[in-house]
Design a protein around this motif. Sequence first.
Motif, PDB file in Angstrom:
ATOM      1  N   LYS A  70       0.847  -1.190   0.000  1.00 15.33           N
ATOM      2  CA  LYS A  70       0.000   0.000   0.000  1.00 15.33           C
ATOM      3  C   LYS A  70       0.889   1.250   0.000  1.00 15.33           C
ATOM      4  CE  LYS A  70      -2.591   1.223   3.478  1.00 15.33           C
ATOM      5  NZ  LYS A  70      -3.249   0.968   4.781  1.00 15.33           N
ATOM      6  N   ASP A  71       1.874   1.190   0.859  1.00 12.48           N
ATOM      7  CA  ASP A  71       2.832   2.279   1.033  1.00 12.48           C
ATOM      8  C   ASP A  71       3.511   2.641  -0.306  1.00 12.48           C
ATOM      9  OD1 ASP A  71       4.453   4.030   2.483  1.00 12.48           O
ATOM     10  OD2 ASP A  71       6.038   2.515   2.680  1.00 12.48           O
ATOM     11  N   LEU A  72       3.994   1.630  -0.995  1.00 12.42           N
ATOM     12  CA  LEU A  72       4.721   1.878  -2.244  1.00 12.42           C
ATOM     13  C   LEU A  72       3.779   2.306  -3.375  1.00 12.42           C
ATOM     14  CD1 LEU A  72       7.503  -0.862  -2.361  1.00 12.42           C
ATOM     15  CD2 LEU A  72       7.768   1.597  -2.066  1.00 12.42           C
ATOM     16  N   ILE A  73       2.578   1.722  -3.417  1.00 11.62           N
ATOM     17  CA  ILE A  73       1.622   2.119  -4.456  1.00 11.62           C
ATOM     18  C   ILE A  73       1.226   3.585  -4.243  1.00 11.62           C
ATOM     19  CG2 ILE A  73      -0.732   1.746  -5.330  1.00 11.62           C
ATOM     20  CD1 ILE A  73      -0.257  -1.271  -4.912  1.00 11.62           C
ATOM     21  N   GLU A  74       1.035   3.934  -2.970  1.00  8.79           N
ATOM     22  CA  GLU A  74       0.709   5.320  -2.626  1.00  8.79           C
ATOM     23  C   GLU A  74       1.824   6.262  -3.099  1.00  8.79           C
ATOM     24  OE1 GLU A  74      -1.491   8.290  -1.701  1.00  8.79           O
ATOM     25  OE2 GLU A  74      -2.222   6.212  -1.543  1.00  8.79           O
ATOM     26  N   TYR A  75       3.049   5.832  -2.823  1.00 10.71           N
ATOM     27  CA  TYR A  75       4.230   6.612  -3.213  1.00 10.71           C
ATOM     28  C   TYR A  75       4.281   6.800  -4.740  1.00 10.71           C
ATOM     29  CZ  TYR A  75       9.169   7.214  -4.457  1.00 10.71           C
ATOM     30  OH  TYR A  75      10.352   7.633  -5.020  1.00 10.71           O
ATOM     31  N   CYS A  76       3.960   5.733  -5.459  1.00 10.87           N
ATOM     32  CA  CYS A  76       3.971   5.821  -6.931  1.00 10.87           C
ATOM     33  C   CYS A  76       2.903   6.801  -7.421  1.00 10.87           C
ATOM     34  CB  CYS A  76       3.731   4.449  -7.550  1.00 10.87           C
ATOM     35  SG  CYS A  76       5.167   3.369  -7.437  1.00 10.87           S
ATOM     36  N   ARG A  77       1.754   6.775  -6.770  1.00 12.22           N
ATOM     37  CA  ARG A  77       0.663   7.663  -7.208  1.00 12.22           C
ATOM     38  C   ARG A  77       1.022   9.124  -7.029  1.00 12.22           C
ATOM     39  NH1 ARG A  77      -5.106   4.647  -6.105  1.00 12.22           N
ATOM     40  NH2 ARG A  77      -4.656   3.010  -7.638  1.00 12.22           N
ATOM     41  N   GLU A  78       1.894   9.368  -6.047  1.00 13.72           N
ATOM     42  CA  GLU A  78       2.328  10.750  -5.827  1.00 13.72           C
ATOM     43  C   GLU A  78       3.363  11.180  -6.869  1.00 13.72           C
ATOM     44  OE1 GLU A  78       3.743  10.742  -1.809  1.00 13.72           O
ATOM     45  OE2 GLU A  78       1.728  10.336  -1.028  1.00 13.72           O
ATOM     46  N   ASN A  79       4.003  10.211  -7.513  1.00 15.16           N
ATOM     47  CA  ASN A  79       5.131  10.543  -8.396  1.00 15.16           C
ATOM     48  C   ASN A  79       4.960  10.136  -9.851  1.00 15.16           C
ATOM     49  OD1 ASN A  79       7.422  11.573  -6.491  1.00 15.16           O
ATOM     50  ND2 ASN A  79       6.533   9.820  -5.433  1.00 15.16           N
ATOM     51  N   LEU A  80       3.838   9.515 -10.172  1.00 21.62           N
ATOM     52  CA  LEU A  80       3.619   9.032 -11.540  1.00 21.62           C
ATOM     53  C   LEU A  80       2.172   9.258 -11.943  1.00 21.62           C
ATOM     54  CD1 LEU A  80       5.349   5.507 -11.574  1.00 21.62           C
ATOM     55  CD2 LEU A  80       5.958   7.422 -13.055  1.00 21.62           C
ATOM     56  N   PRO A  81       1.892   9.351 -13.274  1.00 17.92           N
ATOM     57  CA  PRO A  81       0.491   9.330 -13.708  1.00 17.92           C
ATOM     58  C   PRO A  81      -0.174   8.035 -13.214  1.00 17.92           C
ATOM     59  CG  PRO A  81       1.990   9.707 -15.558  1.00 17.92           C
ATOM     60  CD  PRO A  81       2.837   9.363 -14.396  1.00 17.92           C
ATOM     61  N   HIS A  82      -1.455   8.117 -12.872  1.00 17.07           N
ATOM     62  CA  HIS A  82      -2.118   6.945 -12.284  1.00 17.07           C
ATOM     63  C   HIS A  82      -2.003   5.687 -13.124  1.00 17.07           C
ATOM     64  CE1 HIS A  82      -4.681   8.247  -8.680  1.00 17.07           C
ATOM     65  NE2 HIS A  82      -3.530   8.863  -8.696  1.00 17.07           N
ATOM     66  N   PHE A  83      -2.203   5.846 -14.461  1.00 16.97           N
ATOM     67  CA  PHE A  83      -2.200   4.634 -15.293  1.00 16.97           C
ATOM     68  C   PHE A  83      -0.852   3.926 -15.282  1.00 16.97           C
ATOM     69  CE2 PHE A  83       0.225   5.422 -19.208  1.00 16.97           C
ATOM     70  CZ  PHE A  83       0.456   6.784 -19.120  1.00 16.97           C
ATOM     71  N   MET A  84       0.219   4.639 -14.864  1.00 20.94           N
ATOM     72  CA  MET A  84       1.553   4.038 -14.844  1.00 20.94           C
ATOM     73  C   MET A  84       1.878   3.348 -13.521  1.00 20.94           C
ATOM     74  SD  MET A  84       3.843   6.893 -16.853  1.00 20.94           S
ATOM     75  CE  MET A  84       5.374   5.971 -16.726  1.00 20.94           C
ATOM     76  N   CYS A  85       1.016   3.547 -12.496  1.00 18.93           N
ATOM     77  CA  CYS A  85       1.325   3.009 -11.168  1.00 18.93           C
ATOM     78  C   CYS A  85       1.101   1.496 -11.115  1.00 18.93           C
ATOM     79  CB  CYS A  85       0.442   3.667 -10.117  1.00 18.93           C
ATOM     80  SG  CYS A  85       0.852   5.390  -9.914  1.00 18.93           S
ATOM     81  N   PRO A  86       2.046   0.787 -10.464  1.00 19.59           N
ATOM     82  CA  PRO A  86       1.836  -0.658 -10.301  1.00 19.59           C
ATOM     83  C   PRO A  86       0.563  -0.905  -9.483  1.00 19.59           C
ATOM     84  CG  PRO A  86       4.029   0.009  -9.513  1.00 19.59           C
ATOM     85  CD  PRO A  86       3.274   1.262  -9.784  1.00 19.59           C
ATOM     86  N   ARG A  87      -0.198  -1.906  -9.905  1.00 15.14           N
ATOM     87  CA  ARG A  87      -1.372  -2.288  -9.120  1.00 15.14           C
ATOM     88  C   ARG A  87      -1.029  -3.396  -8.142  1.00 15.14           C
ATOM     89  NH1 ARG A  87      -6.482  -0.727 -10.836  1.00 15.14           N
ATOM     90  NH2 ARG A  87      -7.335  -2.716 -10.133  1.00 15.14           N
TER      91      ARG A  87
END
Lengths: 497, 497
Positions: free
Chosen positions: B434-451
Amino acid sequence: MYEMHFAVPMAGAVLNPINTRLDATSIAAILCHAKPKILFINRNFEPLARETLRLVSCDDSLLNLRVIFIDDIDAPKKVSSGELDYEGLIQRGEPSPLLVPRMFRIQDEHDPISLNYTSGTTADPKGVVITHRGAYLSTLSMIIGWEMGACPVYLWTLPMFHCNGWTFTWAVAARGGTNVCMRHVTAPGIYKNISMYSVTHMCCAPTVFNILLRGNALEQSHRSGPVHVLTGGSPPPAALVKKVQRLGFQVMHAYGLTEATGPVLFCEWPDEWNRLPENQQMELKARQGLGILGLAEVDVRNNKTQESVPRDGKTIGEIFIRGSILMKGYLKNPKATFEAFKHGCLNTGDVGVIHPDGYIEIKDRSKDIIISGGENISSVEVENVLYKHPKVLEVAVVAMPHPVWGETPCAFVVLQKGETDKEDCEDKFGYREKDLIEYCRENLPHFMCPRKVIFLEELPKNGNGKILKPKLRDITKGLVDDKDEVNLISRNFKSRL
Amino acid sequence: MYEMHFAVPMAGAVLNPINTRLDATSIAAILCHAKPKILFINRNFEPLARETLRLVSCDDSLLNLRVIFIDDIDAPKKVSSGELDYEGLIQRGEPSPLLVPRMFRIQDEHDPISLNYTSGTTADPKGVVITHRGAYLSTLSMIIGWEMGACPVYLWTLPMFHCNGWTFTWAVAARGGTNVCMRHVTAPGIYKNISMYSVTHMCCAPTVFNILLRGNALEQSHRSGPVHVLTGGSPPPAALVKKVQRLGFQVMHAYGLTEATGPVLFCEWPDEWNRLPENQQMELKARQGLGILGLAEVDVRNNKTQESVPRDGKTIGEIFIRGSILMKGYLKNPKATFEAFKHGCLNTGDVGVIHPDGYIEIKDRSKDIIISGGENISSVEVENVLYKHPKVLEVAVVAMPHPVWGETPCAFVVLQKGETDKEDCEDKFGYREKDLIEYCRENLPHFMCPRKVIFLEELPKNGNGKILKPKLRDITKGLVDDKDEVNLISRNFKSRL
């Protein structure tokens, strides 16, 4: 000239850079021999060019020669009616790159890229045909041998017409560098450019060191960092290297010839040599060094047996080179081409030794060797000793006829500035000559000492700053052991050149 | 292996360096495909070699294979009767150089010098045939691109069997360098060698940076000067480069492939980039850079139209290269050779962009691109963001099937040492994901974030330290959106590799 080094090969044509220091007769001889289709002329050389064109006007094969003038950016002129103008032609060109029709493109890397005449002479012109493959290998080898990093700032003290600027025309572009050009090589000009553009690299003959040393202290201090200097043409005298290195110029010594597309030996400098005493460093720096990577082979061979000499630093032999970097041959001169490649590889015409570490040291041009009583005397070795004398600025030693020994060395000397301004004008030549011969006897075997020293205001040089020993030999040919005669010659020397 | 890189070509034979980290089955497949005449075996790999020889014993074409053992200098063994011993053979040899009979000498520079199998697989082996001409041009280009001066001291962290050590086997010799070899690449071993031999240069995959960072402070401080590190295989993550540069390693990023004889792009570093903020420098350093001088052309082209993409740093295309440096083809594999050269030059299989300054930046392997709802997602871009997270040691992002979008990114993550030793053992995967996905959402476009984020003790790698994304894709193929399943897989992952 820089643009030509790219535009002409990319158009599938062959570039023939012409030495602008030659006279109209010599240039006319080149044109009649090379048969160019287009002649580009810088406006600065318009009188020389017009005189040349007048001389070739009787040559029917040059009737269709197109002449294009390149305007001087410092002093632009109007284009005369009917004349083609370089910038105007470029304006009319196609801006997209590489639209050269296929038939004009280079099909074979062994095809010629340039035609470079060696020290332009009117009789028996030797046009060296340099190939794309050779130019490419030479360019890469220059970058490696000199360790030229990314984005060099290169000052053009070496003319581009001289062996395509030792292929640095292409090498500077290959490293994403900046070219700094100057019209006249003077001390203020060099130091101004070094300081203004943070120059990192330059090439020059060792004679340019004297120009660098002529700069005043203020000019010499205006540097931003060390300037790497690649020198060649003749071995840099230790005393000169020492002085320019103290000014922040890092000297590397290379050796080459137009027939090999540029330098072929580099005096590569291992780190540990920096820990040697300065004098020993200077002696090592005078060596021509190791074959560049683009060369297949470099060898020193006995002239008679064609066998490699031992790596002892003593046994003299002729220097031969082999590799794809060599010229295709001399244009329309099969005899000279055959002579050059007679033994399966290129005979450089230089004689030298090979040291145990593989470094080659040239002792002389084979034709400059002085043979005295059967002993070989290297004119370069005698010159090196004279260069160490504090009052000597420049020196050239050549053979002088001798009734007993056949030949004996004669030294032509230019004294340091101020040294000739003494009041004992009438006596100074006699005094100095005795002085210098005495000095040589203390530092050389007797048979190697010059028996005559002739003082000149300056030494005769060709357009590339190379000392013209044949001109000096012309003087010594008629020389007898008579002081007055010698003095007379030295006084009248300049007017006779 | 180093001696072989000279001895074999000089004997007119072709060298086939074998990856010693492969298993016997893979090596046997190579032998059956390459049909060598002589096999040199280091005693350290005797059990692997004997198993391989057992596997190929049924291949009649290898009946006359001569096997020569190279003894381990650290633990010499007696030679078994009937076995050939490397040093013994050399003793029996002729000491004079270059007495190879003319018929065995290379007649054509396009003849092969080595045969290098790409990431050894048993099915459809791809043996890259490298030419003398290609190896020569590559070697010169490596020296220039990396600005490797005279007498480098080179530490072999990159295996020589990997694309002939990116041709540094030959480049170190060409610069009169010293080779420092080590059997196992460990932090203490690297730092000991750097300090003992004053190492100046080394090559490695970015994964080796993690080894360098694992050294203790005492080891890390024992350096004599900066060590130049050439890295490639995958773009070096900014965070890692920053850390190793602080330890005195000067990182240069290169990109290449066995089919091109070694690196073909260098991220050349203009001086002025040193004045940019550190983060911006790191982003520039991750670019693959400019074509080496030995290359005729490098281009980024639209996959469908085969037209060059604009130099905007945005438009993605496939990377094509052309030049004499390329392989001759794949041995006995005309289909794969045709595919590789289909468009007149080599398709690298990588996709990227070209920046306005001409620097190429690879966005992904074409097969690693994740296509989500029609959008291209560069797995490398997602990885770069995750690498910046302070708790992430290593990461690999691959496609995971998605019922709506087709594919969606899944991240495999190795945490920094100590991060997994927490007491909340049962919960940590869920929390961290959850922590890392959250981090990705802050730094990447949503469609690029790992699910999905899957934590592993280590990532699967091949013998060259390259992360094996196909193995990770095998995992994601059967993946559904269920936490328990994911955790189960991650726990059992190691045993399944």
